[in-house]
Design a protein around this motif. Sequence first.
Motif, PDB file in Angstrom:
ATOM      1  N   SER A  27       0.829  -1.301   0.070  1.00 25.78           N
ATOM      2  CA  SER A  27      -0.133   0.022   0.064  1.00 25.78           C
ATOM      3  C   SER A  27       0.802   1.283  -0.035  1.00 25.78           C
ATOM      4  N   GLU A  28       1.926   1.232   0.605  1.00 23.76           N
ATOM      5  CA  GLU A  28       2.911   2.394   0.845  1.00 23.76           C
ATOM      6  C   GLU A  28       3.318   2.902  -0.627  1.00 23.76           C
ATOM      7  N   CYS A  29       3.755   1.548  -1.158  1.00 24.81           N
ATOM      8  CA  CYS A  29       4.383   1.845  -2.860  1.00 24.81           C
ATOM      9  C   CYS A  29       3.377   2.245  -3.561  1.00 24.81           C
ATOM     10  N   LEU A  30       2.029   1.709  -3.485  1.00 28.64           N
ATOM     11  CA  LEU A  30       0.974   2.412  -4.466  1.00 28.64           C
ATOM     12  C   LEU A  30       0.825   3.845  -4.135  1.00 28.64           C
ATOM     13  N   TRP A  42      12.161   0.294  -3.433  1.00 23.90           N
ATOM     14  CA  TRP A  42      11.942  -0.907  -2.271  1.00 23.90           C
ATOM     15  C   TRP A  42      11.509  -0.020  -1.170  1.00 23.90           C
ATOM     16  N   ILE A  43      10.334  -0.471  -0.666  1.00 24.11           N
ATOM     17  CA  ILE A  43       9.995  -0.241   0.811  1.00 24.11           C
ATOM     18  C   ILE A  43       9.993  -1.348   1.707  1.00 24.11           C
ATOM     19  N   ALA A  63       7.365  -8.399  13.864  1.00 28.31           N
ATOM     20  CA  ALA A  63       8.606  -8.037  13.815  1.00 28.31           C
ATOM     21  C   ALA A  63       9.565  -9.441  13.706  1.00 28.31           C
ATOM     22  N   GLY A  64      10.780  -9.331  12.994  1.00 31.41           N
ATOM     23  CA  GLY A  64      11.506 -10.466  12.906  1.00 31.41           C
ATOM     24  C   GLY A  64      11.528 -11.208  11.448  1.00 31.41           C
ATOM     25  N   ASN A  65      10.259 -11.062  10.580  1.00 32.12           N
ATOM     26  CA  ASN A  65      10.388 -11.539   9.407  1.00 32.12           C
ATOM     27  C   ASN A  65      10.768 -10.277   8.564  1.00 32.12           C
ATOM     28  N   LEU A  66      10.765 -10.663   7.136  1.00 35.53           N
ATOM     29  CA  LEU A  66      10.926  -9.741   6.211  1.00 35.53           C
ATOM     30  C   LEU A  66       9.788  -9.321   5.492  1.00 35.53           C
ATOM     31  N   TYR A  67       9.568  -7.940   5.362  1.00 36.62           N
ATOM     32  CA  TYR A  67       8.528  -7.331   4.519  1.00 36.62           C
ATOM     33  C   TYR A  67       8.987  -6.207   3.663  1.00 36.62           C
ATOM     34  N   ALA A  68       8.929  -6.421   2.326  1.00 37.05           N
ATOM     35  CA  ALA A  68       9.295  -5.704   1.427  1.00 37.05           C
ATOM     36  C   ALA A  68       8.655  -5.749   0.314  1.00 37.05           C
ATOM     37  N   SER A  69       8.482  -4.470  -0.377  1.00 34.38           N
ATOM     38  CA  SER A  69       7.808  -4.096  -1.581  1.00 34.38           C
ATOM     39  C   SER A  69       8.608  -3.448  -2.608  1.00 34.38           C
ATOM     40  N   LEU A  70       8.637  -3.842  -4.049  1.00 34.25           N
ATOM     41  CA  LEU A  70       9.430  -3.156  -4.824  1.00 34.25           C
ATOM     42  C   LEU A  70       8.323  -2.550  -5.912  1.00 34.25           C
ATOM     43  N   LEU A  71       8.528  -1.073  -5.999  1.00 36.70           N
ATOM     44  CA  LEU A  71       7.678  -0.383  -7.050  1.00 36.70           C
ATOM     45  C   LEU A  71       8.384  -0.399  -8.158  1.00 36.70           C
ATOM     46  N   LEU A  72       7.702  -0.553  -9.336  1.00 37.94           N
ATOM     47  CA  LEU A  72       8.098  -0.502 -10.726  1.00 37.94           C
ATOM     48  C   LEU A  72       7.046   0.271 -11.366  1.00 37.94           C
TER      49      LEU A  72
END
Length: 254
Positions: A27-30, A42-43, A63-72
């Motif tokens: 949602s942050e990337c959008l 990347w966010i 917390a402790g896991n990876l949460y990542a989004s890439l905007l293209l």
Amino acid sequence: MSSGARRLLSLDDIRHEALSETSSTNSECLARARAGDRGLLWITATRQTGGRGRRGRPWVSEAGNLYASLLLIDPAPMERLGSLPLAIAVAVHQAIRQVLPAGAEALEVKWPNDILIGRKKTCGILVEGEMLPDGRHALVIGIGVNIASKPDNPLYPVTCLSEQGSAASPEELFAHLFKAMAEALCDWDRGRGIREITARWREVACGIGEKITVNLPDRSISGHFAGIDDNGLLMLDTGAGRMMTIAAGDVFFG
């Protein structure tokens, strides 16, 4: 991205912003795209308060896991986007492989882009797209990897990297993902490099030759998984010499 995607996807041109908390990195990337961001962003977040998976399912985001989004932005012509999930899977597989110890269970990809360790899911990938008012196409690749913990009461077998003997932090895994995704997207080359991507995907594929069931929106079909064709479509041998190609569906083994 323009047609010069290979040049644009140097590591120096891809940006990264790390947040302590957000509702959803997708949602942050959008939101950034709607505000005019040029993409290649990347966010990541330490924690998500409103993470989501496919079909609107909630995604546990402690917390402790990876949460990542890439905007293209404008990553490829629409007709070539169908092969992008394979490129994403290749990148995530490569990144996770870098942090797994030698004694971990087999790391494989289930069609099209589920990452399995010992036939247990360890990663969620959600790709979302939106046409922007200025005519650009925003596409977000959301990736959540179970590192320190995994969901309770899952619908299917799951695992996490710590369970497999990995001591990787989210930051360490993301550093590998940042590099691997840039390489995979360069190889994919706006969909023109699909043959290279499908070749890499086949090397890490799970269950080729095994009996599977594919759940489609309107029915379920069983047969033997014959791999993927050069366009990345699943090939299902339904018997009597009949081969079906499937563009989208949920795969179950056995």
